[in-house]
Design a protein around this motif. Structure first.
Motif, PDB file in Angstrom:
ATOM      1  N   SER A 246      10.537   4.941   6.632  1.00  0.00           N
ATOM      2  CA  SER A 246       9.844   5.201   5.359  1.00  0.00           C
ATOM      3  C   SER A 246       8.850   6.337   5.555  1.00  0.00           C
ATOM      4  N   GLY A 247       8.303   6.823   4.459  1.00  0.00           N
ATOM      5  CA  GLY A 247       7.223   7.810   4.541  1.00  0.00           C
ATOM      6  C   GLY A 247       5.991   7.192   5.190  1.00  0.00           C
ATOM      7  N   THR A 248       5.776   5.921   4.935  1.00  0.00           N
ATOM      8  CA  THR A 248       4.629   5.235   5.542  1.00  0.00           C
ATOM      9  C   THR A 248       4.745   5.277   7.065  1.00  0.00           C
TER      10      THR A 248
ATOM     11  N   VAL B  86      -2.808  16.046   2.051  1.00  0.00           N
ATOM     12  CA  VAL B  86      -1.662  15.561   1.269  1.00  0.00           C
ATOM     13  C   VAL B  86      -1.289  16.658   0.279  1.00  0.00           C
TER      14      VAL B  86
ATOM     15  N   SER C  10       8.815  11.342   2.787  1.00  0.00           N
ATOM     16  CA  SER C  10       9.328  10.073   2.258  1.00  0.00           C
ATOM     17  C   SER C  10      10.614  10.353   1.492  1.00  0.00           C
TER      18      SER C  10
ATOM     19  N   LYS D 235      11.589  10.246  -5.186  1.00  0.00           N
ATOM     20  CA  LYS D 235      11.154  11.560  -4.703  1.00  0.00           C
ATOM     21  C   LYS D 235      12.162  12.645  -5.101  1.00  0.00           C
TER      22      LYS D 235
ATOM     23  N   TYR E 291      -3.667   8.765  -9.417  1.00  0.00           N
ATOM     24  CA  TYR E 291      -3.829   7.355  -9.070  1.00  0.00           C
ATOM     25  C   TYR E 291      -5.080   6.854  -9.763  1.00  0.00           C
TER      26      TYR E 291
HETATM   27  C1  LIG Z   1       1.522  10.957  -0.646  1.00  0.00           C
HETATM   28  C2  LIG Z   1       2.376   9.845  -0.126  1.00  0.00           C
HETATM   29  N1  LIG Z   1       2.185   9.400   1.122  1.00  0.00           N
HETATM   30  C3  LIG Z   1       2.942   8.408   1.638  1.00  0.00           C
HETATM   31  C4  LIG Z   1       3.942   7.810   0.907  1.00  0.00           C
HETATM   32  C5  LIG Z   1       4.695   6.667   1.509  1.00  0.00           C
HETATM   33  O1  LIG Z   1       6.071   6.828   1.498  1.00  0.00           O
HETATM   34  P1  LIG Z   1       7.040   5.540   1.463  1.00  0.00           P
HETATM   35  O2  LIG Z   1       6.921   4.933   0.108  1.00  0.00           O
HETATM   36  O3  LIG Z   1       8.389   6.129   1.721  1.00  0.00           O
HETATM   37  O4  LIG Z   1       6.611   4.628   2.540  1.00  0.00           O
HETATM   38  C6  LIG Z   1       4.195   8.264  -0.401  1.00  0.00           C
HETATM   39  C7  LIG Z   1       5.278   7.741  -1.238  1.00  0.00           C
HETATM   40  O5  LIG Z   1       5.417   6.746  -1.777  1.00  0.00           O
HETATM   41  C8  LIG Z   1       3.367   9.286  -0.935  1.00  0.00           C
HETATM   42  O6  LIG Z   1       3.551   9.715  -2.184  1.00  0.00           O
END
Ligand SMILES: Cc1ncc(COP(=O)(O)O)c(C=O)c1O
Length: 371
Positions: A59-61, A131, A185, A190, A315
């Protein structure tokens, strides 16, 4: 006419004849874990980012968490980042054992303010995470001027900015090219979305790439031999096959998003209560989101809802005000630009398959509200 915020079914109709056979090939080979599509996608995404290596992950996380783990943070180590982002950016710092240090954003692009980053550096600063919010790159050259002489690594959070570019000293530089490592991510919404979760790290640091490849496989370079403790965070082969089939469309999809953004921004010139997104002239935005500042934002939201127009606030609560970070001691008013953005921003439908009639409908409904 209802206009959704995102319509993945519309995209599916245009690509299913390419994606389904690619998935079927994986199924027929039964190579679900680390199959050849993963390595191929890693090479393609690294190329797109003008970086040497791609390391797929879950994942992006995790694409943020794994590099932070590779920094071996100790309690009290600080990572400077923006509070105006998706939660994962700061959550990963916490989960890697560090302390997020929030600094405010610039009011026009909503990206981290490099001058504020410089003021926040201490002897405990171990990394900086800009970011590239909504698909527009941070002023990387300004951040690098601050970070490089101090040897502080930059982790680009490009989860919303795959394929974004910025001209620096007359040359195009890609998201993912200038940081120590970069996180992507492939969340389905996306610009390049999988059919499930997925992520990738890119880097040009050979040692970092090797370490990250180990960390995503329980820390072992050889099977059943563990140099350190990692985790299971692989990019699924089925997802890699989906992404490889979608990748040739990415540039055209992002160009279509830019075209829609121009159409909106042109129309909003005669609606003074709507302030269109500011694109830094050095940037090529990929418009993961088309986000405006709107006067009487919450009332406009209710109106859009009633009229069937999809929208979202990315957000509503900056991260320095989240209950889980209350112990860090930030107060209301400590990040004025982020707090103001959280009160004013509104994202509108921008997906590539939108028709001109749908865009016109969104604009009409907004015009009707302020009339
Ligand atoms: C700026 C940002 N960072 C991190 C993430 C985390 O990605 P993921 O949802 O794939 O874990 C996202 C997306 O959801 C994001 O928009």
């Amino acid at each position: 006419m209802n206009v959704p915020l995102l319509d993945l079914v519309a995209q599916y109709a245009t690509i299913k004849d390419e994606v389904l056979p690619a998935m079927l090939r994986v199924v027929e080979a039964q190579q679900f874990i680390m199959g050849p599509a993963v390595r191929q996608l890693e090479a393609e995404i690294a190329r797109l980012s003008q970086a040497k290596h791609g390391v797929g992950c879950a994942s992006g996380t995790d694409a943020l968490l794994l590099p932070l783990k590779a920094l071996n943070l100790r309690p009290g180590d600080e990572v400077i980042t923006t509070p105006f982002t998706f939660f994962a950016t700061a959550g990963a710092v916490h989960n890697a054992g560090g302390t997020p240090v929030f600094v405010d954003i610039e009011p026009d692009t909503w990206n981290i303010d490099p001058a504020a980053v410089e003021r926040a550096i201490t002897p405990r600063t171990r990394a900086i995470i800009p970011v590239h919010l909504y698909g527009q790159m941070t002023a990387m050259e300004r951040l690098l001027r601050i970070a490089q002489p101090r040897r502080i690594p930059i982790i680009e959070d490009a989860c919303q900015a795959i394929g974004a570019r910025r001209t620096i000293d007359g040359e195009w530089r890609a998201a993912g090219e200038l940081g120590w490592v970069t996180a992507y991510s492939f969340f389905p919404s996306k610009n390049l979305g999988a059919w499930g979760d997925g992520g990738m790290i890119v880097t040009s640091d050979d040692a970092a790439a090797e370490r990250l490849r180990r960390l995503r496989l329980h820390g072992g370079a050889k099977q059943y031999h563990h140099d350190e403790v990692g985790t299971n965070s692989r990019l699924d082969t089925l997802q890699a096959a989906v992404l490889l089939a979608k990748l040739p469309h990415l540039a055209a999809w992002s160009a279509m998003r830019r075209e829609h953004a121009d159409y909106y921004s042109q129309a909003f010139t005669d609606i003074p209560q709507i302030h269109p997104p500011v694109v830094d002239p050095a940037n090529e935005h990929i418009f993961h989101q088309y986000t405006v500042r709107a006067e009487r934002r919450d009332e406009l939201q209710a109106h859009l809802k009633k009229e069937g127009i999809g929208h979202a606030v990315y957000y509503p609560m900056p991260l320095h005000r989240q209950p889980c970070f209350a112990h860090l001691g930030y107060k209301d008013g400590s990040m004025p630009q982020s707090e103001r953005a959280a009160r004013e921003v509104l994202s509108l439908p921008i997906y590539p398959e939108l028709t001109r009639a749908q865009l016109a409908r969104v604009i009409d409904v907004i015009r009707g509200f302020y009339r």
